[in-house]
Design a protein around this motif. Structure first.
Motif, PDB file in Angstrom:
ATOM      1  N   THR A 185       3.516 -14.861  37.608  1.00  0.00           N
ATOM      2  CA  THR A 185       2.775 -14.625  38.852  1.00  0.00           C
ATOM      3  C   THR A 185       2.474 -15.923  39.598  1.00  0.00           C
ATOM      4  O   THR A 185       2.055 -15.883  40.748  1.00  0.00           O
ATOM      5  N   SER A 216     -10.775  -8.270  38.647  1.00  0.00           N
ATOM      6  CA  SER A 216     -10.756  -6.994  37.921  1.00  0.00           C
ATOM      7  C   SER A 216     -11.966  -6.941  36.999  1.00  0.00           C
ATOM      8  O   SER A 216     -12.169  -7.857  36.176  1.00  0.00           O
ATOM      9  N   ARG A 235       1.901  -8.995  30.612  1.00  0.00           N
ATOM     10  CA  ARG A 235       0.632  -8.536  30.056  1.00  0.00           C
ATOM     11  C   ARG A 235      -0.162  -9.705  29.476  1.00  0.00           C
ATOM     12  O   ARG A 235       0.402 -10.702  29.043  1.00  0.00           O
ATOM     13  N   TYR A 247      -3.986  -6.286  29.582  1.00  0.00           N
ATOM     14  CA  TYR A 247      -4.049  -6.195  31.040  1.00  0.00           C
ATOM     15  C   TYR A 247      -2.658  -6.418  31.615  1.00  0.00           C
ATOM     16  O   TYR A 247      -1.964  -7.374  31.233  1.00  0.00           O
ATOM     17  N   ALA A 248      -2.234  -5.518  32.526  1.00  0.00           N
ATOM     18  CA  ALA A 248      -0.939  -5.651  33.194  1.00  0.00           C
ATOM     19  C   ALA A 248      -1.133  -6.422  34.492  1.00  0.00           C
ATOM     20  O   ALA A 248      -1.791  -5.930  35.421  1.00  0.00           O
ATOM     21  N   THR A 249      -0.570  -7.630  34.573  1.00  0.00           N
ATOM     22  CA  THR A 249      -0.808  -8.489  35.726  1.00  0.00           C
ATOM     23  C   THR A 249      -0.187  -7.937  37.005  1.00  0.00           C
ATOM     24  O   THR A 249      -0.727  -8.141  38.092  1.00  0.00           O
ATOM     25  N   GLY A 250       0.947  -7.241  36.897  1.00  0.00           N
ATOM     26  CA  GLY A 250       1.596  -6.709  38.090  1.00  0.00           C
ATOM     27  C   GLY A 250       0.888  -5.501  38.664  1.00  0.00           C
ATOM     28  O   GLY A 250       0.939  -5.244  39.865  1.00  0.00           O
ATOM     29  N   ARG A 251       0.197  -4.760  37.812  1.00  0.00           N
ATOM     30  CA  ARG A 251      -0.494  -3.536  38.233  1.00  0.00           C
ATOM     31  C   ARG A 251      -1.987  -3.763  38.435  1.00  0.00           C
ATOM     32  O   ARG A 251      -2.694  -2.864  38.916  1.00  0.00           O
ATOM     33  N   HIS A 252      -2.472  -4.917  38.034  1.00  0.00           N
ATOM     34  CA  HIS A 252      -3.894  -5.237  38.139  1.00  0.00           C
ATOM     35  C   HIS A 252      -4.755  -4.163  37.494  1.00  0.00           C
ATOM     36  O   HIS A 252      -5.727  -3.677  38.078  1.00  0.00           O
ATOM     37  N   ARG A 253      -4.411  -3.844  36.251  1.00  0.00           N
ATOM     38  CA  ARG A 253      -5.213  -2.848  35.546  1.00  0.00           C
ATOM     39  C   ARG A 253      -5.087  -3.037  34.041  1.00  0.00           C
ATOM     40  O   ARG A 253      -4.105  -3.587  33.540  1.00  0.00           O
ATOM     41  N   VAL A 255      -4.479  -1.569  30.362  1.00  0.00           N
ATOM     42  CA  VAL A 255      -3.542  -0.530  29.934  1.00  0.00           C
ATOM     43  C   VAL A 255      -3.613  -0.337  28.420  1.00  0.00           C
ATOM     44  O   VAL A 255      -4.064  -1.211  27.675  1.00  0.00           O
TER      45      VAL A 255
END
Length: 325
Positions: A185, A216, A235, A247-253, A255
């Motif tokens: 990222t 987040s 992640r 945490y999934a950096t591309g989805r900002h959530r 998991v």
């Protein structure tokens, strides 16, 4: 007297470890020796790179030790008062820059250092103040990021400008405990007590700036450790006072992840997966230990097991790998 004995021990380990030719490989090393482990031990005020095969290590005798470093007794660091600033070493990582390898280390007393491996030359070091320096990372431009928990800040020091450079950019982050540069990222991720933030590093290397680009909220409070999930790209491992998350950096959530019911535990000080085998390494406080936040036992998953440091008081332990994603 204890400090003199510790310095003598470290000098002995330094001669017997690398001189024997048993050097860990930069990327972790898939060879017969396996990926080594690096641990910050508060009992001896030192960082050790350890063979991963033994069931126990006796650092007092150099058993299982490949390499070690301590700020104690280092004449080149005298100006930073390591007797005080190197109290309670807390973080240890391997990073690469310009084809060279470095140990990154912090201590609760405020010392942050980037030390050449295996030569121990100091690339950069600073006293970051009384804010409990808790984590550190090396940026591609040679600058250094530091997170301090009681200080409540994340800083990027212009370390590329010199070995004692103190100019820095700073953003406040309550309970800042972890920091990680993510090459995917190209963001600096930092973990606080209640949130995970993504920071963009701006400006010239000798005068950096920091901008928060995403926040987040944590699913549970008291964020502590932040590390890449090397077995799943994109992640991050995130530990808190009560759980271990991904945490999934591309989805900002946050998991779900495999074996979370077995891996997740309260009070985990550090966690990571071996890039060669996928085995998971955790450090968490040991019940009954004289140091309430330390452990002499490291926990593993896939396969499950434990390893012990004789008379150890480890805080964080990681796989000795320079991989970041």
């Amino acid at each position: 007297m204890r400090r003199l004995l510790t310095a003598a021990l470290l000098a002995t380990v330094a001669l017997t470890g690398p001189a024997a030719g048993a050097q860990p490989r930069a990327g972790g090393g898939r060879g017969a020796a396996g990926t080594p482990i690096v641990a910050a031990d508060q009992a001896s005020r030192a960082v050790y790179v350890l063979r991963s095969e033994p069931r126990s290590w006796d650092v007092g005798r150099g058993t299982g030790v490949l390499w070690s470093w301590s700020a104690d007794g280092q004449a080149g660091l005298a100006d930073l008062d390591p007797g005080a600033s190197w109290s309670n070493p807390s973080e240890a990582k391997l990073r690469e820059l310009g084809g060279r390898r470095y140990l990154l280390a912090t201590a609760s007393g405020g010392l942050a250092a980037v030390v050449g491996y295996p030569g121990r030359d100091v690339y950069w070091a600073a006293h970051t103040g009384p804010g409990n320096a808790h984590s550190i990372d090396l940026l591609p431009d040679g600058n250094v990021a530091v997170a301090a928990s009681t200080g409540g800040f994340v800083r990027v020091y212009a370390a590329s400008a010199g070995s004692r450079a103190t100019r820095h950019a700073e953003v406040p982050l309550r309970g800042a405990h972890g920091v990680h540069w993510d090459p995917r990222t190209r963001l600096l991720w930092a973990l606080g007590s209640r949130e995970l933030v993504a920071l963009r590093v701006e400006g010239p290397a000798d005068d950096p700036g920091l901008v928060v680009v995403h926040r987040s909220a944590l699913p549970t409070r008291d964020g502590h450790d932040l590390a890449p999930v090397l077995g799943t790209k994109g992640r991050l491992w995130v530990t808190t006072g009560t759980a271990v998350h991904q945490y999934a950096t591309g989805r900002h959530r946050f998991v779900d992840y495999p074996l979370s019911s077995r891996i997740s535990a309260p009070g985990v000080k550090s966690i990571g997966d071996d890039p060669a085998t996928g085995r998971i390494l955790m450090a968490r406080p040991e019940p009954g230990h004289a140091c309430v936040w330390c452990t002499s036992v490291l926990t593993f998953h896939q396969p499950d097991g434990t390893k012990r440091m004789v008379r150890g008081a480890m805080y964080k332990a990681r796989w000795w790998t320079s991989r970041r994603d």
